[in-house]
Design a protein around this motif. Structure first.
Motif, PDB file in Angstrom:
ATOM      1  N   LEU A 169       0.851  -1.178   0.000  1.00 19.99           N
ATOM      2  CA  LEU A 169       0.000   0.000   0.000  1.00 19.99           C
ATOM      3  C   LEU A 169       0.894   1.237   0.000  1.00 19.99           C
ATOM      4  O   LEU A 169       2.046   1.175   0.421  1.00 19.99           O
ATOM      5  CB  LEU A 169      -0.900  -0.004   1.240  1.00 19.99           C
ATOM      6  CG  LEU A 169      -1.896  -1.149   1.318  1.00 19.99           C
ATOM      7  CD1 LEU A 169      -2.642  -1.115   2.645  1.00 19.99           C
ATOM      8  CD2 LEU A 169      -2.892  -1.081   0.176  1.00 19.99           C
ATOM      9  N   PRO A 170       0.371   2.365  -0.445  1.00 20.26           N
ATOM     10  CA  PRO A 170       1.218   3.550  -0.557  1.00 20.26           C
ATOM     11  C   PRO A 170       1.948   3.938   0.731  1.00 20.26           C
ATOM     12  O   PRO A 170       3.098   4.321   0.692  1.00 20.26           O
ATOM     13  CB  PRO A 170       0.227   4.639  -0.966  1.00 20.26           C
ATOM     14  CG  PRO A 170      -0.930   3.921  -1.549  1.00 20.26           C
ATOM     15  CD  PRO A 170      -0.981   2.578  -0.899  1.00 20.26           C
ATOM     16  N   ASP A 171       1.287   3.817   1.863  1.00 19.88           N
ATOM     17  CA  ASP A 171       1.882   4.269   3.119  1.00 19.88           C
ATOM     18  C   ASP A 171       2.231   3.135   4.074  1.00 19.88           C
ATOM     19  O   ASP A 171       2.512   3.375   5.239  1.00 19.88           O
ATOM     20  CB  ASP A 171       0.937   5.237   3.823  1.00 19.88           C
ATOM     21  CG  ASP A 171       0.633   6.452   2.965  1.00 19.88           C
ATOM     22  OD1 ASP A 171       1.523   6.865   2.199  1.00 19.88           O
ATOM     23  OD2 ASP A 171      -0.484   6.970   3.048  1.00 19.88           O
ATOM     24  N   TYR A 172       2.189   1.883   3.622  1.00 18.55           N
ATOM     25  CA  TYR A 172       2.423   0.757   4.506  1.00 18.55           C
ATOM     26  C   TYR A 172       3.536  -0.131   3.968  1.00 18.55           C
ATOM     27  O   TYR A 172       3.618  -0.372   2.772  1.00 18.55           O
ATOM     28  CB  TYR A 172       1.154  -0.085   4.661  1.00 18.55           C
ATOM     29  CG  TYR A 172       0.000   0.695   5.227  1.00 18.55           C
ATOM     30  CD1 TYR A 172      -0.090   0.927   6.592  1.00 18.55           C
ATOM     31  CD2 TYR A 172      -0.984   1.208   4.405  1.00 18.55           C
ATOM     32  CE1 TYR A 172      -1.151   1.647   7.119  1.00 18.55           C
ATOM     33  CE2 TYR A 172      -2.046   1.935   4.916  1.00 18.55           C
ATOM     34  CZ  TYR A 172      -2.121   2.151   6.274  1.00 18.55           C
ATOM     35  OH  TYR A 172      -3.160   2.872   6.791  1.00 18.55           O
ATOM     36  N   PRO A 173       4.357  -0.664   4.862  1.00 19.76           N
ATOM     37  CA  PRO A 173       5.404  -1.588   4.402  1.00 19.76           C
ATOM     38  C   PRO A 173       4.812  -2.971   4.127  1.00 19.76           C
ATOM     39  O   PRO A 173       3.671  -3.255   4.491  1.00 19.76           O
ATOM     40  CB  PRO A 173       6.355  -1.646   5.600  1.00 19.76           C
ATOM     41  CG  PRO A 173       5.465  -1.381   6.781  1.00 19.76           C
ATOM     42  CD  PRO A 173       4.413  -0.410   6.288  1.00 19.76           C
ATOM     43  N   GLN A 174       5.597  -3.831   3.490  1.00 17.91           N
ATOM     44  CA  GLN A 174       5.191  -5.221   3.288  1.00 17.91           C
ATOM     45  C   GLN A 174       5.013  -5.883   4.652  1.00 17.91           C
ATOM     46  O   GLN A 174       5.711  -5.549   5.611  1.00 17.91           O
ATOM     47  CB  GLN A 174       6.264  -5.984   2.524  1.00 17.91           C
ATOM     48  CG  GLN A 174       6.255  -5.766   1.039  1.00 17.91           C
ATOM     49  CD  GLN A 174       5.036  -6.375   0.395  1.00 17.91           C
ATOM     50  OE1 GLN A 174       4.198  -5.643  -0.096  1.00 17.91           O
ATOM     51  NE2 GLN A 174       4.918  -7.671   0.377  1.00 17.91           N
ATOM     52  N   ILE A 175       4.115  -6.845   4.733  1.00 22.23           N
ATOM     53  CA  ILE A 175       3.960  -7.610   5.965  1.00 22.23           C
ATOM     54  C   ILE A 175       5.150  -8.558   6.056  1.00 22.23           C
ATOM     55  O   ILE A 175       5.386  -9.355   5.152  1.00 22.23           O
ATOM     56  CB  ILE A 175       2.634  -8.381   5.980  1.00 22.23           C
ATOM     57  CG1 ILE A 175       1.458  -7.398   5.973  1.00 22.23           C
ATOM     58  CG2 ILE A 175       2.554  -9.301   7.197  1.00 22.23           C
ATOM     59  CD1 ILE A 175       0.098  -8.045   5.854  1.00 22.23           C
ATOM     60  N   PRO A 176       5.934  -8.464   7.140  1.00 18.42           N
ATOM     61  CA  PRO A 176       7.111  -9.335   7.262  1.00 18.42           C
ATOM     62  C   PRO A 176       6.711 -10.778   7.579  1.00 18.42           C
ATOM     63  O   PRO A 176       5.533 -11.075   7.778  1.00 18.42           O
ATOM     64  CB  PRO A 176       7.890  -8.707   8.424  1.00 18.42           C
ATOM     65  CG  PRO A 176       6.857  -8.003   9.233  1.00 18.42           C
ATOM     66  CD  PRO A 176       5.787  -7.559   8.257  1.00 18.42           C
ATOM     67  N   ASP A 177       7.692 -11.655   7.652  1.00 16.68           N
ATOM     68  CA  ASP A 177       7.459 -13.059   7.975  1.00 16.68           C
ATOM     69  C   ASP A 177       7.214 -13.171   9.478  1.00 16.68           C
ATOM     70  O   ASP A 177       8.126 -13.446  10.254  1.00 16.68           O
ATOM     71  CB  ASP A 177       8.656 -13.899   7.536  1.00 16.68           C
ATOM     72  CG  ASP A 177       8.429 -15.377   7.767  1.00 16.68           C
ATOM     73  OD1 ASP A 177       7.303 -15.770   8.138  1.00 16.68           O
ATOM     74  OD2 ASP A 177       9.377 -16.146   7.584  1.00 16.68           O
ATOM     75  N   ILE A 178       5.986 -12.936   9.864  1.00 16.25           N
ATOM     76  CA  ILE A 178       5.582 -12.978  11.269  1.00 16.25           C
ATOM     77  C   ILE A 178       4.306 -13.816  11.364  1.00 16.25           C
ATOM     78  O   ILE A 178       3.615 -14.027  10.368  1.00 16.25           O
ATOM     79  CB  ILE A 178       5.307 -11.567  11.835  1.00 16.25           C
ATOM     80  CG1 ILE A 178       4.203 -10.869  11.015  1.00 16.25           C
ATOM     81  CG2 ILE A 178       6.586 -10.733  11.868  1.00 16.25           C
ATOM     82  CD1 ILE A 178       3.729  -9.552  11.591  1.00 16.25           C
ATOM     83  N   PRO A 179       3.974 -14.296  12.561  1.00 12.57           N
ATOM     84  CA  PRO A 179       2.701 -15.001  12.718  1.00 12.57           C
ATOM     85  C   PRO A 179       1.526 -14.067  12.414  1.00 12.57           C
ATOM     86  O   PRO A 179       1.502 -12.917  12.861  1.00 12.57           O
ATOM     87  CB  PRO A 179       2.697 -15.423  14.187  1.00 12.57           C
ATOM     88  CG  PRO A 179       4.137 -15.456  14.571  1.00 12.57           C
ATOM     89  CD  PRO A 179       4.777 -14.341  13.782  1.00 12.57           C
ATOM     90  N   VAL A 180       0.594 -14.555  11.636  1.00 14.78           N
ATOM     91  CA  VAL A 180      -0.602 -13.794  11.263  1.00 14.78           C
ATOM     92  C   VAL A 180      -1.802 -14.706  11.465  1.00 14.78           C
ATOM     93  O   VAL A 180      -1.798 -15.850  11.016  1.00 14.78           O
ATOM     94  CB  VAL A 180      -0.542 -13.360   9.779  1.00 14.78           C
ATOM     95  CG1 VAL A 180      -1.829 -12.670   9.363  1.00 14.78           C
ATOM     96  CG2 VAL A 180       0.659 -12.469   9.515  1.00 14.78           C
ATOM     97  N   THR A 181      -2.823 -14.194  12.159  1.00 17.61           N
ATOM     98  CA  THR A 181      -4.067 -14.942  12.337  1.00 17.61           C
ATOM     99  C   THR A 181      -5.214 -14.087  11.830  1.00 17.61           C
ATOM    100  O   THR A 181      -5.297 -12.913  12.172  1.00 17.61           O
ATOM    101  CB  THR A 181      -4.311 -15.301  13.816  1.00 17.61           C
ATOM    102  OG1 THR A 181      -3.251 -16.124  14.281  1.00 17.61           O
ATOM    103  CG2 THR A 181      -5.630 -16.038  14.001  1.00 17.61           C
ATOM    104  N   VAL A 182      -6.079 -14.693  11.037  1.00 20.13           N
ATOM    105  CA  VAL A 182      -7.286 -14.025  10.573  1.00 20.13           C
ATOM    106  C   VAL A 182      -8.477 -14.825  11.075  1.00 20.13           C
ATOM    107  O   VAL A 182      -8.534 -16.044  10.881  1.00 20.13           O
ATOM    108  CB  VAL A 182      -7.323 -13.939   9.034  1.00 20.13           C
ATOM    109  CG1 VAL A 182      -8.684 -13.465   8.552  1.00 20.13           C
ATOM    110  CG2 VAL A 182      -6.233 -13.015   8.531  1.00 20.13           C
ATOM    111  N   ILE A 183      -9.385 -14.138  11.744  1.00 21.54           N
ATOM    112  CA  ILE A 183     -10.632 -14.755  12.191  1.00 21.54           C
ATOM    113  C   ILE A 183     -11.718 -14.236  11.255  1.00 21.54           C
ATOM    114  O   ILE A 183     -11.928 -13.025  11.155  1.00 21.54           O
ATOM    115  CB  ILE A 183     -10.959 -14.396  13.651  1.00 21.54           C
ATOM    116  CG1 ILE A 183      -9.857 -14.899  14.581  1.00 21.54           C
ATOM    117  CG2 ILE A 183     -12.320 -14.960  14.048  1.00 21.54           C
ATOM    118  CD1 ILE A 183      -9.990 -14.434  16.020  1.00 21.54           C
TER     119      ILE A 183
END
Length: 97
Positions: free
Chosen positions: A14-28
């Protein structure tokens, strides 16, 4: 639909956001079915597709986890607070590893 929304789902930066790094991610995500769906989005097939979309997206991350619930609608923190707390605890444990 805004470009930012589309960019988010496509995992493009996104224009103002960095890439999501290799971290734990949970989506509910809710895939709860409606007895009398008011819109196409709430039909059984659409709910299945919605869950699949979330599942595929979060599992594209190395440490992604999808939690698909049939017990909650838009606010699982209100409908299933215990489940949300357990998922947060699990996420924190995954961060420690």
């Amino acid at each position: 639909m805004s470009n930012q929304y589309l960019d988010f789902w496509a995992k493009r930066p996104l224009p103002d956001y960095p890439q999501i790094p290799d971290i734990p991610v949970t989506v509910i995500a809710s895939i709860k079915k409606y007895e009398k769906p008011p819109l196409l989005f709430f039909t059984d097939e659409a709910r299945r597709m919605w869950g699949q979309l979330h599942f595929n997206w979060v599992n594209s991350f190395p440490q992604g986890k999808a939690v698909l619930t049939e017990k909650s609608y838009h606010y699982p923190q209100n409908d299933e607070p215990e489940m949300v707390v357990l998922e947060i605890i699990d996420l924190l444990e995954r961060v420690k590893r």
